[in-house]
Design an enzyme around this catalytic site. Sequence first.
Site, PDB file in Angstrom:
ATOM      1  N   GLU A  46       0.792  -1.231   0.000  1.00 44.18           N
ATOM      2  CA  GLU A  46       0.000   0.000   0.000  1.00 44.18           C
ATOM      3  C   GLU A  46       0.826   1.284   0.000  1.00 44.18           C
ATOM      4  O   GLU A  46       0.530   2.222   0.743  1.00 44.18           O
ATOM      5  CB  GLU A  46      -0.953   0.020   1.209  1.00 44.18           C
ATOM      6  CG  GLU A  46      -2.047  -1.012   1.144  1.00 44.18           C
ATOM      7  CD  GLU A  46      -3.023  -0.911   2.307  1.00 44.18           C
ATOM      8  OE1 GLU A  46      -4.209  -1.195   2.100  1.00 44.18           O
ATOM      9  OE2 GLU A  46      -2.591  -0.542   3.428  1.00 44.18           O
ATOM     10  N   LEU A  47       1.834   1.378  -0.835  1.00 43.73           N
ATOM     11  CA  LEU A  47       2.486   2.678  -1.002  1.00 43.73           C
ATOM     12  C   LEU A  47       1.483   3.612  -1.667  1.00 43.73           C
ATOM     13  O   LEU A  47       0.995   3.340  -2.756  1.00 43.73           O
ATOM     14  CB  LEU A  47       3.728   2.555  -1.875  1.00 43.73           C
ATOM     15  CG  LEU A  47       4.472   3.872  -2.085  1.00 43.73           C
ATOM     16  CD1 LEU A  47       5.206   4.273  -0.818  1.00 43.73           C
ATOM     17  CD2 LEU A  47       5.440   3.768  -3.259  1.00 43.73           C
TER      18      LEU A  47
END
Length: 864
Positions: free
Chosen positions: A540-541
């Site tokens: 989840e960057l």
Amino acid sequence: MRTLNKTLNGSRALALLMALMAPVAPLTVARAAPAQPAASAVPADVASGARLQLRWELQRNEFAAQGPGARTQARLILTNRDTRPLPPQGWSLYFNSMDGVTPGALPGNLVLEQVAGSYFRVRPDANFAGLAPGQTLDIVYYHPDIVIKLGKAPVGPYLVYDAAPDVGVAIKDYALLPVTRPEQTDKGNTGHRPLVTPADTYRANLHADTLPASAVPPVFPTPLKLEQGAGTLAVKALPAIAAPAALRNEAALARSLFPADLPAGGPPLRLSVGQVAGQDSPEAYTLAVRSTGIDIVGNSAAGVSYGLQTLRDLLPLPSAADLALPEVSITDAPRFGYRGFMLDVSRNFQNKETVFKWLDLMARFKMNKFHFHLTEDEGWRLEIAGLPELTSIGAVRGHSAKPGVRLQPAYGSGPDPQDPHGSGYYSRADYIAILRYAAARHIEVIPELEMPGHARAAVQAMEARYHRLKAAGSKEAAKYLLNDFADKSVYKSPQLYTDHVLNPGLESSYTFVEHVVDEVVKLHRAAGVPLHTLYMGGDELPNGAWEGSPAAHAMMQKHKLATTADLWDYFYDRVDGMLRKRGLFMSGWEEIAARKTMLAGRHKLIPNPRFTQRGFSAYVWNNTEGAEDLAYRLANAGYDIVLAPVTKMYMDMAYNPNPEEPGVNWGDYIELDTVYDFIPFDYLKNASDAQRLGKDGLTDYGKGKVRGLEATIFTETLREPASVEYLVMPRLLAVAERAWAADPAWATEADKTKAAALHRTAWSGFVNALGGRVLPRLDLDGVDVAYRIAPPGLLVEGGRVLVNHVLPGFTLRYTTDGSDPTSASRPVTGPIAERGVIKVAAFDRKGRAGLVARVEHVEHVEDD
């Protein structure tokens, strides 16, 4: 009669939920967290937070005139129980709220502000009049989305006065009010699922049959081959265990299976390592029980250990009058070499003893990979030599008026840095003990170091280190710095953070990663436990990260990288090099194997061609919103894959949509049969044609790249060990079955009618084994697992209340006066004919009650 539109009795369910969320007395952590300033610093003439009462109420759900948009109006009801006033100015009420609330001016001359992430505060504006003793204040505000699960309610509230800015006083008299009214449960046109009624549960439970004991599968998980003999082996004395020195752990396990008070001189129990015919898996074993004794042979010590777990399952329950084993011959081996369980200890910390308990449960059900989620935005939980700030700051949550002292409160940890779940970490000795405990049970510990996103604890700890050393004039202040102070990137994580990302444009980031990797390698070496892989995150960057960082752009220019997606590849190329240099391979979330791109204006993940030959092991959680086939596409492209789909394997997902049922719902709702019905190599088999359109299946080559399955538990809403157990168990047993046993016949049958019949037979065997033997054995063995006991199903039909349960074998008890059943209440022996408010609950072998189901059974009214 009318069946109430909810499964659980509201007061009991809310009591359960609050018990799962409630704080407990502080435990000793590996290193004492900094103490709070003395409460005497609070002005003496104002109300104390300890004497305030707070209630949260979901008032109503509101819907957009057009489309599926919705929000929830809620209120905090603050009552001053002190003899002193809450003054007009100079105070703030802090709390956390997962997924956020809408900030801004509030009615009553109040202001709601976001501090950071899910951390909010309410403060008075210039016109607030104060709150006199005995008065109540309604703080009305909005959640930006519809609230389905009560886990989104504010948690960890506390009061701070401006005159004592470092002192936070917890409001302990805090509770959630029931969600029962139509305007609270209305979901409009949002598409959210309706509440589950007792009648719904009854009908769902009809998908299985109650089996006689002779028809219940005798071993769990299902073995590869089992042949039952005609006789039994009576065990009237302690078996004489014969095992080589290399199997001393297994010999100790064997002794523990039998009552210690048995006399000596029982039948022989022979343990050995040898070749299991036709089975290449090192975990394969044979088990033979004959009138002359017991023999277990494994391809390795692990195989012998699994054979002993099967022997445990064959033994009668501890409550049985006679100890006898059926004659049987078993050849067994696992379907997948990877059978994993991930425990998040970063959102809410769990102590070493809790980890030991989960390792014991994993071993009992033949699971062999413990994914240890040690670092997150809200906590770094492993002591790293040379970087004390990682634990003195990154492992401590609590209130502070100054930055760099500790992490902010999160997930209900409140103001106290001694809170046992907000604060805590594993010392080097703790971690070594965990490694050895797991190895003795043939479980591999896979430590996770989350990066480059989900890294706020490390980022803040290393920034505090930088400021400390810079103030001391050290030339090494920036050696391990993880954030670019000039970074103007605009992004927001799913957890609402805007400052939580490790920056790959800084050489100091790589210095940090290399140092931590070396220290973890040293810990495994000190434990004498091999380290094969490090789990290096990737999850989840947020879009927009690094875009405004001068350091990132300088690194991109230096290495001729066109986009931040290329910078991502550069980062993982270097990290992989560090691991390979140390003889390790890379594991991480699916993003380490994927490339972000755009398709028709939308973000899409595709297999990243750069790393297909690197031996990366990608754990794929995303099977939603167009990514249903992502795991298969990555496997087909050449990546090793562990299947951990959110809609099947995420144990933090709630069982159903009822608000009071613990857990989250951002991915799906997961009942026991949802997990059981997972088909690893064709999990889109039962999807509609429209859902399957354009989706890739798994090629024969891709099948060979699937390493196995993993159940995961994230602990945003889970503080106490019992709350983790409630959500994980018994669903973990369905994961164990799917990971160990071959595809059941129903999974490969093309004819839908035949498949349905085969499924009924197999599902009936599974739930009868769990309800009649597997879970009762946990109860009677004294393992003390607070597994979920589901509410019974209730259906009013023909002037009677019909009752059933998803797990045949549990005792059902009922009342007719509206009181909750107890272990002394009447047992359900058939349909209930009495009238009144009928409440029914299931009870385990220790007399522990499960969730209560309720109907009103009134004369001459029959309506389900």
